[in-house]
Design an enzyme around this catalytic site. Structure first.
Site, PDB file in Angstrom:
ATOM      1  N   HIS A  83      -6.672  -4.349  10.480  1.00 11.11           N
ATOM      2  CA  HIS A  83      -6.615  -4.480   9.097  1.00 11.11           C
ATOM      3  C   HIS A  83      -5.324  -4.852   8.631  1.00 11.11           C
ATOM      4  O   HIS A  83      -4.493  -5.144   9.226  1.00 11.11           O
ATOM      5  CB  HIS A  83      -6.531  -2.821   8.760  1.00 11.11           C
ATOM      6  CG  HIS A  83      -5.415  -1.938   9.138  1.00 11.11           C
ATOM      7  ND1 HIS A  83      -5.407  -0.711   9.285  1.00 11.11           N
ATOM      8  CD2 HIS A  83      -4.115  -2.338   9.279  1.00 11.11           C
ATOM      9  CE1 HIS A  83      -4.079  -0.300   9.414  1.00 11.11           C
ATOM     10  NE2 HIS A  83      -3.628  -1.217   9.541  1.00 11.11           N
ATOM     11  N   ASN A 103      -6.967  -2.475  14.638  1.00  7.65           N
ATOM     12  CA  ASN A 103      -8.360  -2.944  14.327  1.00  7.65           C
ATOM     13  C   ASN A 103      -8.505  -4.227  13.499  1.00  7.65           C
ATOM     14  O   ASN A 103      -9.429  -4.592  12.957  1.00  7.65           O
ATOM     15  CB  ASN A 103      -9.090  -1.627  13.491  1.00  7.65           C
ATOM     16  CG  ASN A 103      -8.348  -1.453  12.350  1.00  7.65           C
ATOM     17  OD1 ASN A 103      -7.595  -1.979  11.813  1.00  7.65           O
ATOM     18  ND2 ASN A 103      -8.538  -0.088  11.616  1.00  7.65           N
ATOM     19  N   ASP A 139       0.914  -1.257   0.108  1.00  6.16           N
ATOM     20  CA  ASP A 139      -0.027   0.092   0.013  1.00  6.16           C
ATOM     21  C   ASP A 139       0.894   1.236  -0.209  1.00  6.16           C
ATOM     22  O   ASP A 139       2.131   1.131   0.099  1.00  6.16           O
ATOM     23  CB  ASP A 139      -0.921   0.064   1.316  1.00  6.16           C
ATOM     24  CG  ASP A 139      -0.279  -0.406   2.552  1.00  6.16           C
ATOM     25  OD1 ASP A 139       0.902  -0.271   2.629  1.00  6.16           O
ATOM     26  OD2 ASP A 139      -0.965  -0.707   3.555  1.00  6.16           O
ATOM     27  N   GLU A 184      -9.443  -1.900   5.539  1.00 13.82           N
ATOM     28  CA  GLU A 184      -9.886  -1.586   6.945  1.00 13.82           C
ATOM     29  C   GLU A 184     -11.221  -2.253   7.109  1.00 13.82           C
ATOM     30  O   GLU A 184     -11.682  -2.604   6.218  1.00 13.82           O
ATOM     31  CB  GLU A 184     -10.328   0.188   7.072  1.00 13.82           C
ATOM     32  CG  GLU A 184      -9.115   0.961   6.694  1.00 13.82           C
ATOM     33  CD  GLU A 184      -8.178   0.836   8.171  1.00 13.82           C
ATOM     34  OE1 GLU A 184      -8.101   0.273   8.937  1.00 13.82           O
ATOM     35  OE2 GLU A 184      -7.229   2.046   8.030  1.00 13.82           O
TER      36      GLU A 184
HETATM   37  P1  PGA Z   1       2.951  -1.006  12.322  1.00 11.34           P
HETATM   38  O1  PGA Z   1       1.575  -0.942  11.470  1.00 11.34           O
HETATM   39  O2  PGA Z   1       3.863  -2.228  11.849  1.00 11.34           O
HETATM   40  O3  PGA Z   1       3.759   0.249  12.126  1.00 11.34           O
HETATM   41  O4  PGA Z   1       2.691  -1.612  13.699  1.00 11.34           O
HETATM   42  C1  PGA Z   1       1.156  -2.213  11.196  1.00 11.34           C
HETATM   43  C2  PGA Z   1      -0.231  -1.855  10.218  1.00 11.34           C
HETATM   44  O5  PGA Z   1      -0.762  -0.741  10.460  1.00 11.34           O
HETATM   45  O6  PGA Z   1      -0.646  -2.648   9.409  1.00 11.34           O
END
Ligand code: PGA
Length: 243
Positions: A136, A134, A67, A141
């Site tokens: 995702h 959450n 992404d 999301e």
């Molecule tokens: P992070 O993010 O590795 O910075 O915790 C993971 C995500 O939000 O998919």
């Protein structure tokens, strides 16, 4: 789904790097699916170290990232392209033409077409996924439905909140992103979902607690995939056990 409980972040990162290197050792032109954020930083460090030690060769490897924010281009320090250059691409012998990133400053429709056409050519050989608090994966999301193809997505409030740690002000966090959809993710031959620290315990607990697949918990779609390894650390696992 296989669960690996690592002693800590460093050991978990090492295990993930080893999984990636095993795939590259089997197939020198492996197609890697990559993520950004705090979770994969450690594995990229291990991959760079192993490249320096002559243990892994990226000269034929191809990559695609999950992404990218809409707005910043690759030279912007908060863009995911910049993150990838800093933590991995500048440190190994990967060819620029073998790297696929969303150009956050480009025309979103063109970026989406480019992504879906690449994902249509071959499945990802191994994909690293972080997870949001959450649930995702990528920027898919929680929602009423899953989206299959690459698409523009609005970041959830809690994602903006979580990612604001990388920005001076929360208002600076882009609200939209382009993300690989669930087709590209679930078609990957091997998936590694990594989560470290207690903040992610709730999402992993929900994922492991039943057999339901729901777009309200996007990571639950991984239950439909054949080869998924979840890597967590003891700190996270203890929270799951004690709740
Ligand atoms: P992070 O993010 O590795 O910075 O915790 C993971 C995500 O939000 O998919």
């Amino acid at each position: 789904m296989k669960l690996i409980i690592a002693e800590n972040y460093n050991e978990g990162s090492r295990k993930i790097a080893d999984l990636f290197e095993a795939v590259i050792a089997e197939k020198k032109d492996a197609f890697l699916g990559l993520a950004t954020g705090s979770t994969p930083e450690g594995m990229y460090k291990c991959l760079a170290e192993d490249f320096n030690a002559g243990k892994v060769d990226f000269s034929e490897v191809h990559t695609i990232n999950l992404d990218e924010y809409l707005g910043p281009d690759r030279s912007h320090p908060q863009s995911f392209g910049y993150f990838m250059d800093k933590h991995l691409f500048s440190k190994v012998n990967i060819k620029q033409e073998n790297i696929m990133l969303v150009d956050g400053a480009g025309k979103a429709e063109d970026e989406i077409k480019k992504y879906d056409s690449r994902l249509g050519e071959e499945p990802i050989d191994i994909l690293i996924l972080g997870i949001g608090e959450n649930g995702h994966i990528g920027f898919n999301e929680p929602a009423d439905f899953f989206v299959a193809g690459t698409h523009i997505t609005e970041l959830a409030e809690e994602t903006i909140q979580a990612n604001s740690r990388f920005f001076e002000n929360i208002e600076d966090v882009p609200q939209k992103a382009v993300t690989m959809g669930m087709a590209g993710i679930t078609n990957a031959k091997k998936i590694v979902l990594a989560a470290f620290g207690k903040k992610k315990a709730g999402a992993i607990k929900k994922l492991l607690s039943d057999d339901k697949v729901s777009p309200k918990l996007p990571c639950s779609i991984l239950k439909l995939c054949r080869d998924v390894t979840i890597v967590v650390d003891k700190e996270l696992y203890r929270c799951i056990e004690n709740e």
